[in-house]
Design a protein around this motif. Sequence first.
Motif, PDB file in Angstrom:
ATOM      1  N   PRO A  89       0.791  -1.240   0.000  1.00 28.76           N
ATOM      2  CA  PRO A  89       0.000   0.000   0.000  1.00 28.76           C
ATOM      3  C   PRO A  89       0.821   1.286   0.000  1.00 28.76           C
ATOM      4  O   PRO A  89       0.449   2.264  -0.651  1.00 28.76           O
ATOM      5  CB  PRO A  89      -0.841  -0.138   1.276  1.00 28.76           C
ATOM      6  N   GLN A  90       1.939   1.310   0.721  1.00 27.16           N
ATOM      7  CA  GLN A  90       2.721   2.546   0.792  1.00 27.16           C
ATOM      8  C   GLN A  90       3.341   2.925  -0.548  1.00 27.16           C
ATOM      9  O   GLN A  90       3.635   4.092  -0.792  1.00 27.16           O
ATOM     10  CB  GLN A  90       3.815   2.426   1.852  1.00 27.16           C
ATOM     11  N   MET A  91       3.562   1.947  -1.422  1.00 33.04           N
ATOM     12  CA  MET A  91       4.112   2.257  -2.740  1.00 33.04           C
ATOM     13  C   MET A  91       3.160   3.117  -3.554  1.00 33.04           C
ATOM     14  O   MET A  91       3.585   3.842  -4.464  1.00 33.04           O
ATOM     15  CB  MET A  91       4.432   0.972  -3.498  1.00 33.04           C
ATOM     16  N   LEU A  92       1.853   3.036  -3.245  1.00 37.67           N
ATOM     17  CA  LEU A  92       0.860   3.882  -3.900  1.00 37.67           C
ATOM     18  C   LEU A  92       0.374   4.995  -2.979  1.00 37.67           C
ATOM     19  O   LEU A  92      -0.666   5.612  -3.230  1.00 37.67           O
ATOM     20  CB  LEU A  92      -0.325   3.037  -4.374  1.00 37.67           C
ATOM     21  N   ASN A  93       1.114   5.245  -1.897  1.00 31.88           N
ATOM     22  CA  ASN A  93       0.815   6.342  -0.961  1.00 31.88           C
ATOM     23  C   ASN A  93      -0.499   6.160  -0.215  1.00 31.88           C
ATOM     24  O   ASN A  93      -1.087   7.142   0.258  1.00 31.88           O
ATOM     25  CB  ASN A  93       0.781   7.699  -1.690  1.00 31.88           C
ATOM     26  N   TYR A  94      -0.970   4.921  -0.068  1.00 31.23           N
ATOM     27  CA  TYR A  94      -2.284   4.721   0.536  1.00 31.23           C
ATOM     28  C   TYR A  94      -2.359   5.197   1.982  1.00 31.23           C
ATOM     29  O   TYR A  94      -3.411   5.659   2.419  1.00 31.23           O
ATOM     30  CB  TYR A  94      -2.703   3.255   0.415  1.00 31.23           C
ATOM     31  N   GLU A  95      -1.278   5.071   2.711  1.00 29.15           N
ATOM     32  CA  GLU A  95      -1.330   5.538   4.101  1.00 29.15           C
ATOM     33  C   GLU A  95      -1.338   7.063   4.179  1.00 29.15           C
ATOM     34  O   GLU A  95      -1.723   7.641   5.203  1.00 29.15           O
ATOM     35  CB  GLU A  95      -0.177   4.942   4.927  1.00 29.15           C
ATOM     36  N   LEU A  96      -0.941   7.747   3.109  1.00 25.22           N
ATOM     37  CA  LEU A  96      -0.948   9.212   3.078  1.00 25.22           C
ATOM     38  C   LEU A  96      -2.338   9.763   2.758  1.00 25.22           C
ATOM     39  O   LEU A  96      -2.612  10.931   3.040  1.00 25.22           O
ATOM     40  CB  LEU A  96       0.042   9.726   2.032  1.00 25.22           C
ATOM     41  N   VAL A  97      -3.198   8.943   2.160  1.00 22.59           N
ATOM     42  CA  VAL A  97      -4.519   9.417   1.732  1.00 22.59           C
ATOM     43  C   VAL A  97      -5.644   8.689   2.463  1.00 22.59           C
ATOM     44  O   VAL A  97      -6.781   8.644   1.997  1.00 22.59           O
ATOM     45  CB  VAL A  97      -4.678   9.272   0.199  1.00 22.59           C
TER      46      VAL A  97
END
Length: 323
Positions: free
Chosen positions: A206-214
Amino acid sequence: MPHTLPSSSSAADGATRLVHSGVIRVSGADAASFLHGQLTNDMTGLALGEARLAAYCSPKGRMLASFVAFKRSRDEIWLSCRADVLPATLKRLRMFVLRAKAQLSEGGEDAAQLGLVGSSAIAWLAQALPDAAKAAVWSKHELGTAAVVRLPDGAGQARWLWAGPVADAEAVLAALPALAPDRWDWLEVRSGVAPIVAATVEAFVPQMLNYELVGGVNFQKGCYPGQEIVARSQYRGTIKRRAMLVHTEVATQPGQEIFWSGDAAQPSGLIALAAPAPEGGWDALIELKLAALDDGSLHLGANDGAVLQPLAMPYAVPREATA
């Protein structure tokens, strides 16, 4: 610093069928608790008036699908995802229901989906559902037999997901200007939030697609498939790849490899989502080694492929994970 192109000022307006999207319906007394144990976000705390981004991961923490999740009633949750990953995802989720009181099915005729954007959509919502027209991102409202979810902006423009019966969808489409599907696809790219599609299944944590940022990952919730790997990546500072926006003059598609002039021996990234840009060329959301942003050039498909020019992201992207 990478070169940054200015954002397009082209405005989009109207409604379009989301032909690439489908719905998985999860109903029953244990619908929320079942999904809570499968997805990266908190489903037991999901309120009727909100939606949440979530990923479904393999035991290795790789994303198998991604969802916009929202409740239609106390005991029914809809998962909006890309249609090309829906059958395999539905089959896999069903394998883990076991004794849970949860039934999973495809959305069917009651779950058509539309994308709404622009001044016409805002005016229509202001009249039909005033709260939705000014709602915060990831809020959800009921409009008759349909649900309306406020999505992240695309290119600075407010967007909504409408989900409901096919007959009602036709009435909405008749009331609003027709929006070209390619324009909606471009807005999705420029939102900085890439869904998982068939070509990118198991390509990313998930972090590779910035999911934790959004808002797509909750690190305080309980276990789910791949949770240990996702958490380890976050708290051990091992996030070395991120999602970034780029522009190129040639057509591109998810799954294409990206090469960096600083390491020509191997690919340095992957196209996650792409669409034609209104002012020419193509914009894409890519997953990329962070080191490739320091210097050199990015190329599509090969070391001598079309140049990819970085664009500004709609939110801040850290260079390293922080605890």
